[in-house]
Design a protein around this motif. Structure first.
Motif, mmCIF file in Angstrom:
data_model
loop_
_atom_site.group_PDB
_atom_site.id
_atom_site.type_symbol
_atom_site.label_atom_id
_atom_site.label_comp_id
_atom_site.label_asym_id
_atom_site.label_seq_id
_atom_site.Cartn_x
_atom_site.Cartn_y
_atom_site.Cartn_z
ATOM 1 N N THR A 6 12.840 3.203 -27.121
ATOM 2 C CA THR A 6 12.002 2.242 -27.847
ATOM 3 C C THR A 6 12.707 0.921 -28.117
ATOM 4 O O THR A 6 12.101 -0.001 -28.648
ATOM 5 N N THR A 7 13.983 0.802 -27.745
ATOM 6 C CA THR A 7 14.710 -0.462 -27.912
ATOM 7 C C THR A 7 14.990 -1.148 -26.576
ATOM 8 O O THR A 7 15.596 -2.208 -26.551
ATOM 9 N N ARG A 26 10.111 -1.846 -24.520
ATOM 10 C CA ARG A 26 10.409 -0.995 -25.685
ATOM 11 C C ARG A 26 9.757 0.387 -25.545
ATOM 12 O O ARG A 26 9.109 0.881 -26.452
ATOM 13 N N GLY A 27 9.902 0.967 -24.358
ATOM 14 C CA GLY A 27 9.432 2.326 -24.121
ATOM 15 C C GLY A 27 7.980 2.457 -23.713
ATOM 16 O O GLY A 27 7.507 3.558 -23.464
ATOM 17 N N LYS A 28 7.245 1.352 -23.618
ATOM 18 C CA LYS A 28 5.824 1.414 -23.236
ATOM 19 C C LYS A 28 5.587 0.636 -21.952
ATOM 20 O O LYS A 28 6.051 -0.499 -21.798
#
Length: 180
Positions: A6-7, A26-28
């Motif tokens: 997510t970072t 960020r993970g998406k």
């Protein structure tokens, strides 16, 4: 990387007989090279990749072929195979290193498209923590992975492993609108 997903901002490239690129913020997932079908995106072994939407209509008018047949050509007879006659990247690389112009063109176009997607996704993400390469082409020979990253100004401070850095480059030979 020892950081939570997510970072991270990532670009993933799956480079096999099928190929795709994905931008991950960020993970998406925020973008992918494939559209409704796998025809959109990177050049693949037998698929053309990005294509002007008017091409099938042009081909139908010029050749008299039905759309189902044209769809088959775009899915099974185009891409690397349509450019140089084969879709096996090992053979294409071998032929390109032996100065086969059609193989050089196919490899150059493939690497150019990968580089183009890396640049577009770098712009979309703003910053990139890593570019992740997967798929058979990366294992066969890192040339496919190294050329586009090495040549890309957008890659900034991204680093490659020692094996990739040593790879010879063929990727600089194709430039749209310019002779080989």
């Amino acid at each position: 990387m020892a950081r939570p997903l997510t970072t991270l901002n990532l670009i993933t490239l799956h480079l096999g007989n099928g190929a795709s690129a994905t931008a991950i913020e960020r993970g998406k997932i925020i973008d992918t090279s494939m559209g409704l079908t796998p025809l959109e995106g990177l050049i693949m072994g037998t698929r053309c990749g990005d294509l002007d939407p008017a091409v099938p209509f042009y081909l139908a008018r010029r050749t008299g072929r039905p759309f189902a047949e044209i769809e088959g050509v775009l899915n099974r007879e185009s891409g690397l195979k349509g450019i140089c006659g084969v879709n096996d990247m090992r053979e294409i690389q071998s032929r390109a290193l032996g100065s086969d112009e059609q193989a050089e063109l196919a490899l150059g176009m493939f690497c150019y498209r990968v580089k183009k997607y890396i640049g577009a996704y770098c712009a979309a993400l703003g910053s990139v923590d890593a570019i992740v390469f997967t798929g058979a082409l990366v294992r066969i020979r890192p040339l496919c992975a190294a050329g586009p990253v090495r040549d890309s100004q957008a890659s900034g401070s991204l680093s490659m492993n020692a094996q990739t850095k040593k790879s010879p480059g063929v990727s600089g030979r194709y430039r749209p609108g310019r002779p080989g």
